[in-house]
Design an enzyme around this catalytic site. Structure first.
Site, PDB file in Angstrom:
ATOM      1  N   ASP A 292      -4.198   2.493  -4.899  1.00 16.08           N
ATOM      2  CA  ASP A 292      -2.757   2.342  -4.640  1.00 16.08           C
ATOM      3  C   ASP A 292      -2.463   1.048  -3.888  1.00 16.08           C
ATOM      4  OD1 ASP A 292      -4.016   3.125  -2.323  1.00 16.08           O
ATOM      5  OD2 ASP A 292      -2.394   4.388  -1.615  1.00 16.08           O
TER       6      ASP A 292
ATOM      7  N   ASP B 262       0.852  -1.181   0.000  1.00 15.04           N
ATOM      8  CA  ASP B 262       0.000   0.000   0.000  1.00 15.04           C
ATOM      9  C   ASP B 262       0.892   1.236   0.000  1.00 15.04           C
ATOM     10  OD1 ASP B 262      -2.842   1.170   0.691  1.00 15.04           O
ATOM     11  OD2 ASP B 262      -1.430   2.164   2.039  1.00 15.04           O
ATOM     12  N   LEU B 263       0.589   2.195  -0.871  1.00 13.49           N
ATOM     13  CA  LEU B 263       1.398   3.414  -0.948  1.00 13.49           C
ATOM     14  C   LEU B 263       0.913   4.409   0.105  1.00 13.49           C
ATOM     15  CD1 LEU B 263       1.744   3.905  -4.815  1.00 13.49           C
ATOM     16  CD2 LEU B 263       3.342   2.849  -3.223  1.00 13.49           C
TER      17      LEU B 263
END
Length: 425
Positions: free
Chosen positions: A346, A303-304
């Site tokens: 994302d 996960d960004l």
């Protein structure tokens, strides 16, 4: 409107057209739009000077604006709902793609892209495809008789004349392989087709790679065999048809590829990736029955961190660029046979068969230490990784455990990884 004004200088240099609209509600049904900002790219696209539009009512400038567009801008301005629409502008004689987002309550920011070239090309390709479909649908390349008793193909005179094929091919299908006209991997499929006809089936088709002469390349053909009885002899006869379906196969594979892959990054999408993971798990389960060994697999959930903020601040185009950049980092960090998926937004998942904890740690470190991560870090974006090691019959079990590992990372500090070695069902 301080936040918007502070961003004007940045927006002015953007290569895409940007307009910010102020939406005022007169009553429940009536709304008024006025332009509070346009950048230079917008002036060039619309062919209108900034002085003539700033502060003016939207309808006084764009007389043919659809009511539906007003509703969309209003929904974004007051509900914060980002939207994308592609419409034809009669005033500009162009197809425009408009992405909307809410910079502040009551305002709608629009990113406008000229899609005329793509839409025109799409239309022309559609026309061309229709013509090709008509030609292909009306064409049969080769017609031949097939002697079931002697396994001999006798090509028709028109096929010999137009395609320079041999009049006879004996010992079919092995003879086709010997003549270097049929690829050997299709032998069994061809044999089964002949077997079905001998057992009473009236018609059958297969798709195979072959060629009509040794001088040409291999192509995809649909081979159809139809059986019938000749009345006066009461003998079973077979007529065959071959049609070049190379374009159809390529088109089908492209559609299959598109259906299973993410348009932006080229990675597997949720549907295609999960299906592929489950397919690998099922294959491992089959091997387990023979070898009684189930290998350890790793699932990485990535996960960004702070991506949404960067996306909002720098624009969706820059956000999309970051996602593509990160997808390339993942390709470099994982093996070719690992399944890399963009789940959406994302969030990414990688399924790596036969990976232990030590190897998983190295992979995580490889992602975090990749020099290309600097591009994300400049915008305040980092990555959190949750990993699970184990084996299970179901994708959901892997995902649930990887999500738990991700929770541990997020709870601590983000920008790191955590590995769960004992999988919970």
């Amino acid at each position: 409107m301080g936040a918007i004004e502070r961003g004007y200088q940045y927006l002015e240099s953007m290569p895409v057209a940007i307009a910010i609209l102020k939406v005022e509600k007169k009553n429940q049904y009536e709304k008024s739009l006025s332009c509070v900002y346009i950048n230079h790219a917008f002036e060039e696209l619309e062919g209108i000077a900034k002085e003539k539009i700033m502060g003016e009512k939207f309808h006084s400038i764009f007389h043919n604006t659809e009511e539906e567009w007003i509703k969309i801008y209003s929904r974004t301005a007051y509900d914060g709902t980002p939207q994308v629409l592609t419409e034809y502008s009669m005033e500009l004689n162009k197809f425009l793609e408009i992405s909307t987002y809410q910079p502040e309550d009551g305002y709608c920011a629009c990113i406008i892209k000229d899609r005329t070239k793509e839409m025109t090309m799409k239309h022309n390709m559609g026309v061309l495809q229709k013509k090709m479909d008509i030609i292909i649908s009306k064409t049969t390349d080769v017609i031949f008789d097939f002697d079931l008793e002697r396994n001999i193909i006798t090509n028709s005179e028109i096929s010999i004349r137009h395609f320079k094929v041999k009049k006879y091919v004996s010992n079919v299908p092995e003879g086709l392989v010997k003549e270097n006209l049929l690829k050997e991997e299709y032998l069994e499929e061809f044999r089964n087709l002949i077997k079905d006809l001998r057992q009473g089936k009236e018609e059958g088709s297969i798709e195979i790679e072959m060629r009509l002469t040794e001088q040409e390349e291999f192509h995809w053909y649909r081979l159809t065999l139809c059986s019938y009885y000749q009345d006066f002899e009461q003998q079973l006869r077979v007529v065959g048809f071959m049609r070049n379906i190379t374009d159809e196969v390529i088109k089908r594979r492209l559609l299959e590829e598109k259906a299973s892959h993410d348009d932006l990054t080229g990675l597997y999408n949720r549907y295609g990736g999960i299906s592929k993971i489950q397919e690998i798990i099922n294959q491992q389960e089959e091997c387990k029955r023979e070898e009684e060994i189930m290998p350890l697999n790793a699932m990485f959930l990535l996960d960004l961190d702070n991506f949404k903020q960067a996306n909002d601040q720098y624009g969706h185009e820059r956000g999309d660029s970051l996602l593509v950049h990160f997808a390339n980092i993942l390709r470099e960090s994982f093996r070719q046979n690992d399944i890399i998926i963009r789940l959406g937004g994302d969030e990414f998942i990688i399924f790596a068969p036969q990976v232990n904890k030590e190897e998983a740690n190295k992979i995580c470190q490889r992602v975090l230490d990749n020099n290309k991560m600097e591009e994300l870090q400049k915008l305040g974006v980092s990555v959190s990784v949750g990993v699970v090691i184990g084996n299970s019959k179901q994708y959901d079990t892997y995902y649930r455990n990887a999500d738990q590992a991700m929770y541990v990372v997020k709870r601590k500090k983000k920008n790191g990884y955590y590995v769960i070695e004992k999988m919970e069902d």
